[in-house]
Design an enzyme around this catalytic site. Structure first.
Site, PDB file in Angstrom:
ATOM      1  N   LYS A  43      31.290  50.158  36.223  1.00  0.00           N
ATOM      2  CA  LYS A  43      29.724  49.476  36.779  1.00  0.00           C
ATOM      3  C   LYS A  43      29.794  49.764  38.334  1.00  0.00           C
ATOM      4  O   LYS A  43      31.063  49.739  39.130  1.00  0.00           O
ATOM      5  CB  LYS A  43      29.799  48.095  36.779  1.00  0.00           C
ATOM      6  CG  LYS A  43      29.872  47.742  35.380  1.00  0.00           C
ATOM      7  CD  LYS A  43      29.693  46.138  35.159  1.00  0.00           C
ATOM      8  CE  LYS A  43      29.394  45.639  33.864  1.00  0.00           C
ATOM      9  NZ  LYS A  43      29.198  44.066  33.824  1.00  0.00           N
ATOM     10  N   ARG A  92      27.336  33.297  25.552  1.00  0.00           N
ATOM     11  CA  ARG A  92      25.901  32.784  25.671  1.00  0.00           C
ATOM     12  C   ARG A  92      24.956  33.169  24.573  1.00  0.00           C
ATOM     13  O   ARG A  92      24.146  32.476  24.220  1.00  0.00           O
ATOM     14  CB  ARG A  92      25.185  33.826  26.707  1.00  0.00           C
ATOM     15  CG  ARG A  92      25.720  33.684  28.139  1.00  0.00           C
ATOM     16  CD  ARG A  92      25.271  35.031  29.030  1.00  0.00           C
ATOM     17  NE  ARG A  92      25.845  36.191  28.643  1.00  0.00           N
ATOM     18  CZ  ARG A  92      25.680  37.362  28.924  1.00  0.00           C
ATOM     19  NH1 ARG A  92      24.652  37.431  29.830  1.00  0.00           N
ATOM     20  NH2 ARG A  92      26.101  38.248  28.330  1.00  0.00           N
TER      21      ARG A  92
HETATM   22  N1  COA Z   1      26.203  33.216  32.829  1.00  0.00           N
HETATM   23  C1  COA Z   1      25.538  34.461  33.037  1.00  0.00           C
HETATM   24  N2  COA Z   1      25.910  35.576  32.888  1.00  0.00           N
HETATM   25  C2  COA Z   1      26.957  35.739  31.968  1.00  0.00           C
HETATM   26  C3  COA Z   1      27.671  34.682  31.522  1.00  0.00           C
HETATM   27  C4  COA Z   1      27.196  33.250  32.017  1.00  0.00           C
HETATM   28  N3  COA Z   1      27.774  32.150  31.703  1.00  0.00           N
HETATM   29  N4  COA Z   1      28.850  34.822  30.965  1.00  0.00           N
HETATM   30  C5  COA Z   1      28.731  36.302  31.070  1.00  0.00           C
HETATM   31  N5  COA Z   1      27.693  36.565  31.813  1.00  0.00           N
HETATM   32  C6  COA Z   1      27.089  38.088  31.959  1.00  0.00           C
HETATM   33  C7  COA Z   1      27.366  38.807  33.183  1.00  0.00           C
HETATM   34  O1  COA Z   1      26.531  38.368  34.300  1.00  0.00           O
HETATM   35  C8  COA Z   1      27.369  40.167  32.871  1.00  0.00           C
HETATM   36  O2  COA Z   1      26.142  40.460  32.899  1.00  0.00           O
HETATM   37  P1  COA Z   1      25.815  42.183  33.476  1.00  0.00           P
HETATM   38  O3  COA Z   1      26.560  43.235  32.597  1.00  0.00           O
HETATM   39  O4  COA Z   1      24.428  42.156  33.367  1.00  0.00           O
HETATM   40  O5  COA Z   1      26.343  42.255  34.992  1.00  0.00           O
HETATM   41  C9  COA Z   1      27.738  40.268  31.553  1.00  0.00           C
HETATM   42  O6  COA Z   1      27.760  38.694  31.129  1.00  0.00           O
HETATM   43  C10 COA Z   1      29.197  40.544  31.304  1.00  0.00           C
HETATM   44  O7  COA Z   1      30.095  40.411  32.434  1.00  0.00           O
HETATM   45  P2  COA Z   1      31.570  39.855  32.804  1.00  0.00           P
HETATM   46  O8  COA Z   1      31.729  38.439  32.452  1.00  0.00           O
HETATM   47  O9  COA Z   1      31.698  40.176  34.141  1.00  0.00           O
HETATM   48  O10 COA Z   1      32.271  40.878  31.898  1.00  0.00           O
HETATM   49  P3  COA Z   1      32.425  42.391  32.231  1.00  0.00           P
HETATM   50  O11 COA Z   1      31.890  42.723  30.782  1.00  0.00           O
HETATM   51  O12 COA Z   1      31.824  42.770  33.397  1.00  0.00           O
HETATM   52  O13 COA Z   1      33.922  42.445  32.400  1.00  0.00           O
HETATM   53  C11 COA Z   1      36.241  41.668  31.735  1.00  0.00           C
HETATM   54  C12 COA Z   1      34.601  41.827  31.475  1.00  0.00           C
HETATM   55  C13 COA Z   1      36.233  41.666  33.492  1.00  0.00           C
HETATM   56  C14 COA Z   1      37.022  40.383  31.058  1.00  0.00           C
HETATM   57  C15 COA Z   1      36.931  42.995  31.713  1.00  0.00           C
HETATM   58  O14 COA Z   1      36.191  44.089  32.081  1.00  0.00           O
HETATM   59  C16 COA Z   1      38.405  42.981  31.974  1.00  0.00           C
HETATM   60  O15 COA Z   1      39.313  42.518  31.324  1.00  0.00           O
HETATM   61  N6  COA Z   1      38.569  43.917  32.957  1.00  0.00           N
HETATM   62  C17 COA Z   1      39.900  44.056  33.526  1.00  0.00           C
HETATM   63  C18 COA Z   1      40.417  45.458  33.061  1.00  0.00           C
HETATM   64  C19 COA Z   1      41.108  45.308  31.657  1.00  0.00           C
HETATM   65  O16 COA Z   1      41.820  44.681  31.490  1.00  0.00           O
HETATM   66  N7  COA Z   1      40.314  46.057  30.861  1.00  0.00           N
HETATM   67  C20 COA Z   1      40.784  46.039  29.411  1.00  0.00           C
HETATM   68  C21 COA Z   1      40.193  44.731  28.600  1.00  0.00           C
HETATM   69  S1  COA Z   1      40.563  44.412  26.805  1.00  0.00           S
END
Ligand code: COA
Length: 161
Positions: A43, A92
């Site tokens: 991202k 969500r």
């Molecule tokens: N309220 C508002 N928005 C929410 C929410 C809530 N309660 N819960 C989730 N979201 C949204 C976020 O705003 C985000 O929106 P966007 O994609 O439009 O920006 C989306 O849901 C998902 O985002 P996020 O919770 O930040 O998760 P992600 O998919 O970006 O990342 C991680 C998930 C951080 C857990 C994952 O990438 C990770 O573990 N990274 C580390 C590297 C790793 O170990 N990778 C292997 C994983 S198995």
């Protein structure tokens, strides 16, 4: 007995009121909580990792038992290093679950015994995501009810030129 640590990972670009709610609920379930802000290479974030950390810290100013850190690497390894009890994720909508289940299973494969706790997000924020907040703010829409006031101010600053 050792203290139970929950990790709330995410990109938080920016933190929304939905995230704030999930983190508060994690604080009621665990002795300590770390909010881990991922430096997600797939991202291109609007806010730098440092800005995202600052916005989360401001959202929880004065709240004890909460730490905000950046996470640059595998979450499963990070959780192992921190001796975390569980990862906490908000759901969500049913559509979130498919992706979340895979991540939870992969994390458990990488770190045997690592659990993921899913919390049902508040229904009234189920349509909110950080990318929608960014897009609406960029186009001049009102996101004041969806993010903490200091995050709203930063979004306005970022898109005021
Ligand atoms: N309220 C508002 N928005 C929410 C929410 C809530 N309660 N819960 C989730 N979201 C949204 C976020 O705003 C985000 O929106 P966007 O994609 O439009 O920006 C989306 O849901 C998902 O985002 P996020 O919770 O930040 O998760 P992600 O998919 O970006 O990342 C991680 C998930 C951080 C857990 C994952 O990438 C990770 O573990 N990274 C580390 C590297 C790793 O170990 N990778 C292997 C994983 S198995």
């Amino acid at each position: 007995m050792s203290r139970r640590l929950g990790i709330c990972p995410g990109t938080f670009d920016p933190i929304t009121n939905g995230h704030v709610g999930i983190i508060h609920r994690a604080l009621s379930l665990f002795d300590d909580v770390i909010v881990a802000v991922t430096i997600n290479l797939s991202k291109a974030p609007l806010f730098s990792a440092q800005e995202r950390v600052e916005m989360i810290r401001e959202s929880f100013a004065g709240v004890p038992r909460l730490t905000v850190e950046t996470l640059d690497g595998l979450l499963a390894q990070y959780a192992h290093d921190k001796q975390a009890t569980a990862i906490v994720r908000g759901l969500r909508a049913p559509s979130d679950f498919e992706y979340e289940l895979k991540m939870a299973q992969m994390n458990r494969h990488l770190n045997e015994g690592l659990d993921t706790v899913f919390l049902a997000a508040e229904a009234d924020g189920s349509y909110v995501s950080s990318s929608l907040v960014r897009e609406v703010a960029r186009l001049g829409g009102d996101v004041s009810g969806l993010v903490p006031p200091h995050v709203h101010a930063r979004l306005q600053d970022r898109f005021s030129t």
